[in-house]
Design an enzyme around this catalytic site. Structure first.
Site, short mmCIF file in Angstrom:
data_model
loop_
_atom_site.label_atom_id
_atom_site.label_comp_id
_atom_site.label_asym_id
_atom_site.label_seq_id
_atom_site.Cartn_x
_atom_site.Cartn_y
_atom_site.Cartn_z
N HIS A 85 -3.06 7.28 2.47
CA HIS A 85 -3.52 5.98 1.96
C HIS A 85 -4.89 5.69 2.56
CE1 HIS A 85 -4.06 1.88 1.06
NE2 HIS A 85 -3.73 1.43 2.25
N CYS A 102 0.82 -1.23 0.00
CA CYS A 102 0.00 0.00 0.00
C CYS A 102 0.85 1.27 0.00
CB CYS A 102 -0.93 0.01 1.20
SG CYS A 102 -2.03 -1.41 1.24
N ASN A 158 -10.29 0.01 0.02
CA ASN A 158 -8.83 0.15 0.05
C ASN A 158 -8.26 -0.38 -1.27
OD1 ASN A 158 -6.09 -0.22 0.43
ND2 ASN A 158 -6.28 -1.15 2.45
N1 ACO Z 1 -18.39 -8.42 9.49
C1 ACO Z 1 -18.85 -8.73 10.73
N2 ACO Z 1 -18.03 -9.09 11.73
C2 ACO Z 1 -16.72 -9.12 11.48
C3 ACO Z 1 -16.18 -8.81 10.21
C4 ACO Z 1 -17.08 -8.45 9.18
N3 ACO Z 1 -16.68 -8.13 7.94
N4 ACO Z 1 -14.84 -8.93 10.25
C5 ACO Z 1 -14.53 -9.30 11.53
N5 ACO Z 1 -15.66 -9.41 12.25
C6 ACO Z 1 -15.79 -9.80 13.64
C7 ACO Z 1 -14.62 -10.62 14.12
O1 ACO Z 1 -14.80 -11.98 13.81
C8 ACO Z 1 -14.71 -10.37 15.62
O2 ACO Z 1 -15.70 -11.19 16.13
P1 ACO Z 1 -15.50 -11.94 17.56
O3 ACO Z 1 -15.30 -10.84 18.54
O4 ACO Z 1 -16.76 -12.72 17.71
O5 ACO Z 1 -14.26 -12.76 17.38
C9 ACO Z 1 -15.20 -8.93 15.73
O6 ACO Z 1 -15.79 -8.63 14.45
C10 ACO Z 1 -14.11 -7.95 16.02
O7 ACO Z 1 -13.02 -8.21 15.13
P2 ACO Z 1 -11.75 -7.31 15.11
O8 ACO Z 1 -10.79 -7.84 14.11
O9 ACO Z 1 -11.27 -7.12 16.52
O10 ACO Z 1 -12.36 -5.94 14.60
P3 ACO Z 1 -11.74 -4.52 14.60
O11 ACO Z 1 -12.54 -3.61 15.41
O12 ACO Z 1 -10.27 -4.55 14.87
O13 ACO Z 1 -11.93 -4.09 13.08
C11 ACO Z 1 -10.62 -3.86 11.11
C12 ACO Z 1 -11.32 -4.82 12.06
C13 ACO Z 1 -11.66 -3.00 10.44
C14 ACO Z 1 -9.88 -4.68 10.05
C15 ACO Z 1 -9.65 -2.99 11.93
O14 ACO Z 1 -8.81 -3.77 12.73
C16 ACO Z 1 -8.80 -2.15 11.05
O15 ACO Z 1 -9.26 -1.23 10.43
N6 ACO Z 1 -7.49 -2.41 11.00
C17 ACO Z 1 -6.61 -1.70 10.13
C18 ACO Z 1 -6.22 -2.62 9.07
C19 ACO Z 1 -6.51 -2.11 7.71
O16 ACO Z 1 -7.04 -1.07 7.47
N7 ACO Z 1 -6.12 -2.94 6.80
C20 ACO Z 1 -6.31 -2.66 5.45
C21 ACO Z 1 -5.27 -3.34 4.67
S1 ACO Z 1 -3.72 -2.97 5.16
C22 ACO Z 1 -3.22 -1.61 4.47
O17 ACO Z 1 -3.84 -1.06 3.65
C23 ACO Z 1 -1.96 -1.13 4.92
#
Ligand code: ACO
Length: 320
Positions: free
Chosen positions: A247, A111, A277
């Site tokens: 980004h 990215c 993204n």
């Molecule tokens: N729909 C519904 N529930 C979901 C989904 C979904 N799409 N995805 C995960 N969950 C659930 C998980 O299973 C978990 O359930 P559980 O508690 O029963 O186990 C719960 O939601 C919480 O999951 P987390 O992973 O803790 O959720 P979080 O609040 O951290 O959000 C996210 C996830 C959006 C990915 C966040 O961590 C984030 O934004 N991270 C940054 C990473 C990023 O932006 N990556 C993009 C690619 S990397 C890059 O571009 C550099």
């Protein structure tokens, strides 16, 4: 000499996919996706593929710059999802747009790819090696996503963004990039693996795997630090920055970075809601949108900043 962006272009995948459509595919909801990421829709490539998107963005950038592809000396393309191992995606774009006199190659920094590419091109331009270059960020992550994994499949979109840059006598451009290979395991996508001469097993492609919370923490710590450091080194004040083009990985990451920099979130344009993204393409797509909408004025000081797998990060200060 200074690197000046003189034209922009972009192209998104042809198929618009809503959160509601993904609700049919995995156990998720529009509410969950939108509240955690800011994403409502994304555009996924169909038959066109990443080369076609990159070539389209490139043609638009050349047209906007008033530069014939034959005037290009260099094409540097950032991607982590090339259609082929070889020829490079940059060479394929070169062939498609008829940039007969350019040298073309790819770089990979996930990215952060567009930032790494622009940083690299700047070195060629200031050294006098080349005068006019095309910088492209393109990714088609939909082909690297496990469409049964709700944790990742809702996050990404496909697209390409491009800029034509030229070595000019006046202007402003400085950049910084970094990497930390020791933390690479928090965001991975295995390439072809498992092919074996003895067993005759064919190679398989891996999927994106991510520790979302660790990536979040990395981004909100590294990006503001990187920007602050660059501005301080350049003796530039934050209040003079017109826009921060970050980004587009997650709306909450961008809002947190704005807060940590002590800058109003209005200075951080976002289009993640529409595109998802798009990895290496997200910054140049956003840049092109602002340009097309007439929101950039010549002389505006802009900060671009990216972060991604590797881990990698980087920022650029430039004058439009
Ligand atoms: N729909 C519904 N529930 C979901 C989904 C979904 N799409 N995805 C995960 N969950 C659930 C998980 O299973 C978990 O359930 P559980 O508690 O029963 O186990 C719960 O939601 C919480 O999951 P987390 O992973 O803790 O959720 P979080 O609040 O951290 O959000 C996210 C996830 C959006 C990915 C966040 O961590 C984030 O934004 N991270 C940054 C990473 C990023 O932006 N990556 C993009 C690619 S990397 C890059 O571009 C550099």
């Amino acid at each position: 000499m200074i690197t000046k962006i003189i034209g922009t272009g972009s192209c998104a995948g042809s198929r618009r996919v809503t959160n509601q459509e993904l609700e049919q595919l995995v156990e998720t909801s529009d509410e969950w996706i939108h509240s955690r990421t800011g994403i409502s829709t994304r555009y996924l490539a169909q038959e066109e593929g990443s080369c076609a998107m990159a070539a389209e963005a490139a043609k638009k950038a050349c047209a906007q710059a008033g530069v014939s592809p034959k005037e290009l000396d260099l094409i540097l393309l950032a991607t982590s999802t090339p259609e082929n191992c070889f020829p490079s995606e940059a060479c394929q774009v070169q062939g498609r747009i008829g940039a007969d006199h350019a040298v073309a190659f790819d770089i990979s920094a996930a990215c952060s790819g567009f930032i790494f590419a622009l940083h690299t091109v700047h070195s060629f331009l200031v050294s006098g090696t080349y005068r006019t270059a095309l910088v492209i960020g393109v990714d088609e992550l939909s082909k690297a996503v496990d469409w049964s994994d709700r944790r990742t499949c809702v996050l990404f979109g496909d697209g390409a963004g491009a800029c034509v840059v030229r070595a000019e006598k006046e202007g402003r451009f400085c950049s910084t990039i970094g990497s930390d290979g020791s933390r690479g395991d928090i965001l991975t996508c295995q390439a072809r693996s498992g092919g074996n001469f003895l067993t005759g097993k064919r190679p398989e492609l891996g999927f994106i795997a991510m520790d979302g919370q660790e990536v979040f923490k990395f981004a909100v710590k590294k990006v503001p630090a990187c920007i602050e450091e660059m501005l301080e080194k350049e003796g530039e004040k934050k209040e003079n920055i017109r826009f921060y083009l970050l980004h587009q990985a997650n709306e909450r990451i961008i809002e947190t970075v704005a807060k940590r920099l002590g800058e109003p979130v209005e200075k951080f344009p976002m289009n993640i809601g529409q595109y998802g993204n798009t990895s290496a393409a997200s910054i140049p797509i956003l840049f092109d949108e602002l340009n097309q909408e007439g929101k950039l004025k010549r002389g505006d000081k802009l900060v671009l900043a990216g972060f991604g797998a590797g881990l990698t990060w980087g920022s650029i200060l430039l004058e439009w």
